[in-house]
Design an enzyme around this catalytic site. Structure first.
Site, PDB file in Angstrom:
ATOM      1  N   LEU A 193       1.924 -15.298  10.957  1.00 34.02           N
ATOM      2  CA  LEU A 193       1.492 -15.420   9.569  1.00 34.02           C
ATOM      3  C   LEU A 193       0.192 -16.213   9.525  1.00 34.02           C
ATOM      4  O   LEU A 193       0.116 -17.339  10.036  1.00 34.02           O
ATOM      5  CB  LEU A 193       2.560 -16.137   8.742  1.00 34.02           C
ATOM      6  CG  LEU A 193       2.210 -16.402   7.276  1.00 34.02           C
ATOM      7  CD1 LEU A 193       2.069 -15.092   6.502  1.00 34.02           C
ATOM      8  CD2 LEU A 193       3.257 -17.299   6.618  1.00 34.02           C
TER       9      LEU A 193
ATOM     10  N   ASP B 163     -10.020  -0.161  10.531  1.00 31.29           N
ATOM     11  CA  ASP B 163     -10.041  -0.567   9.117  1.00 31.29           C
ATOM     12  C   ASP B 163     -10.572  -1.995   8.978  1.00 31.29           C
ATOM     13  O   ASP B 163     -10.006  -2.802   8.247  1.00 31.29           O
ATOM     14  CB  ASP B 163      -8.657  -0.446   8.502  1.00 31.29           C
ATOM     15  CG  ASP B 163      -8.701  -0.456   6.966  1.00 31.29           C
ATOM     16  OD1 ASP B 163      -9.747  -0.089   6.390  1.00 31.29           O
ATOM     17  OD2 ASP B 163      -7.693  -0.836   6.340  1.00 31.29           O
TER      18      ASP B 163
ATOM     19  N   VAL C 196       3.548  -5.882   3.120  1.00 27.36           N
ATOM     20  CA  VAL C 196       3.570  -7.034   4.011  1.00 27.36           C
ATOM     21  C   VAL C 196       4.240  -8.182   3.272  1.00 27.36           C
ATOM     22  O   VAL C 196       3.944  -8.432   2.101  1.00 27.36           O
ATOM     23  CB  VAL C 196       2.145  -7.451   4.452  1.00 27.36           C
ATOM     24  CG1 VAL C 196       2.211  -8.662   5.388  1.00 27.36           C
ATOM     25  CG2 VAL C 196       1.442  -6.290   5.138  1.00 27.36           C
TER      26      VAL C 196
ATOM     27  N   GLY D  60       0.841  -1.189   0.000  1.00 26.46           N
ATOM     28  CA  GLY D  60       0.000   0.000   0.000  1.00 26.46           C
ATOM     29  C   GLY D  60       0.873   1.235   0.000  1.00 26.46           C
ATOM     30  O   GLY D  60       2.085   1.165  -0.213  1.00 26.46           O
TER      31      GLY D  60
END
Length: 317
Positions: free
Chosen positions: A94, A141, A26, A21
Site C-alpha cells: 500500500l 499505462d 482497488v 474502473g
C-alpha cells in the site's frame, strides 16, 4: 463491490475503496495475519464465457507471478494473489498519499524542474529493470495518476492492471489487460482500443499508414512515450495533445499540434524540451529505443549550457 469490514481468504479485511474502473477496483485492507495495511487489487472476470474466463484467469496468474518477481524500489511489491467468486485479487504494498495528478491539480502550477528530472531518472531506471526482466514487463499505462511519492520522496509506479509481459500468450484477446489513456499513450496502443467506427474511418482515410501501425505490437517504446507525456504534463501543467489528433494532423500534412514544452514553461531548458519531444515522437522508430538510452539522453540534455542545475541521485535496480 466489496463491503467495508468484509474479509477475504480469512485474512484480508476491507477498510475502504481507493479507486475503481471497468474491470474492478482497488481497496485498502488489513492483513490480519501481520496486522498491517495492504492494497488489494480486484479484477472481475466475465463468468458468462467459461473458456475466456479460464484464459483470463491463467493470464492473470502469469501476470501476478511476473510482478511478484519484480524487485525494484519503484515497483510496489506483490505478496499474494488468489481467486474468489469469479474475481482475481492481487495483494500489494500500500502506497499512501496523493498521486502526482492530484498533487498537480492542487498546486495549479508545474512542478520544479529539478524535482521532476530526478523523478524521471528514477522511473527510467525502473523501466530499464522491468523491460529487461525475462520475460520483460511493459506497464502500458504510465500517467500522473499512476505515480506516487513514498515517505522517502521516491517515485512509486502503480496500477500494473494492464501491464503485459513479453510472453504474448499473456494477452488473451485484444481487450484483455489492454488499455490506454489518450493523453499519454502512443498511436500504436490507442488505435487498437478506440471506438471501432472511428478506427474504420481512420483506416479508410489513411489505409496504408493505419494498417502499418496496427501491425505494430506494443513494446518498450510505448512506456517511453507515456513517460514523456506524463512528465510533459508535470513540467507544464498542460496535458499533452493526444496521439490520435497528432497522428491525423501529421498524416494530413499539417504541423504537429503538440506545443514545445518550453513555450508553456520558460523554466524548461531547450535541451530538456527536445528530450521530451523525441520521447513523444508519433513514429516510434524516432523515439528512444530503450529506457537506458533515454536515461542517458536525459543526463546529456541536462549537461547542455543554460540548463537547470540539479543532481540526479544514484539509482540501482
Amino acid at each position: 463491490m466489496l463491503s467495508i469490514n468484509q474479509t477475504l481468504q480469512g485474512r484480508y479485511k476491507i477498510v475502504r475503496q481507493l479507486g475503481h474502473g471497468g474491470m474492478g477496483a482497488v481497496y485498502e485492507a488489513i492483513d490480519k495475519r501481520f496486522g498491517e495495511p495492504i492494497a488489494l487489487k480486484e479484477i472481475i472476470v466475465d463468468s458468462s464465457n467459461e473458456k475466456q474466463s479460464e484464459q483470463v484467469r491463467k493470464a492473470f496468474e502469469r501476470e501476478a507471478k511476473s510482478l511478484a518477481k519484480a524487485k525494484h524500489e519503484v515497483v510496489p511489491y506483490v505478496r499474494d494473489y488468489f481467486s474468489e467468486e469469479n474475481r482475481q485479487f492481487l495483494v500489494m504494498e500500500l502506497v499512501e498519499g496523493q498521486d502526482l495528478g492530484e498533487m498537480l491539480e492542487n498546486r495549479k502550477s508545474p512542478f520544479p524542474v529539478h524535482e521532476v528530472v530526478n523523478w524521471m531518472d528514477q522511473l527510467l531506471d525502473a523501466l530499464d529493470y522491468l523491460h529487461n526482466l525475462k520475460p520483460s514487463i511493459i506497464h502500458r499505462d504510465i500517467k500522473p495518476q499512476n505515480l506516487k511519492l513514498n515517505a522517502r520522496n521516491r517515485i512509486k509506479l502503480l496500477d500494473f492492471g494492464i501491464a503485459r509481459s513479453s510472453d504474448k500468450s499473456a494477452t488473451v484477446t485484444k481487450q484483455t489487460f489492454v488499455g490506454a489513456t489518450l493523453n499519454y499513450s502512443p498511436i500504436e496502443q490507442i488505435l487498437r482500443v478506440i471506438d471501432q467506427t472511428f478506427r474504420e474511418f481512420i483506416i479508410l482515410k489513411h489505409k496504408d499508414k493505419a494498417e502499418a501501425v496496427l501491425k505494430q505490437d506494443t513494446d518498450a517504446r510505448c512506456d517511453l512515450y507515456a513517460l514523456g507525456g506524463t512528465f510533459f504534463h508535470l513540467l507544464t501543467n498542460h496535458a499533452p495533445v493526444d496521439a490520435t489528433k497528432r497522428t491525423l494532423d501529421i498524416w494530413e500534412g499539417k504541423p504537429d499540434p503538440l506545443p514545445n514544452p518550453s513555450d508553456l514553461n520558460p523554466e524548461i531548458p531547450p535541451a530538456l524540451a527536445g528530450f521530451l519531444l523525441k520521447a513523444m515522437a508519433i513514429e516510434r522508430k524516432k523515439r528512444y529505443s530503450s529506457a537506458v538510452e533515454m536515461r542517458q539522453a536525459l543526463r546529456d540534455a541536462l549537461d547542455q549550457p543554460k540548463t537547470v542545475s540539479f543532481e540526479i541521485k544514484s539509482q540501482t535496480g
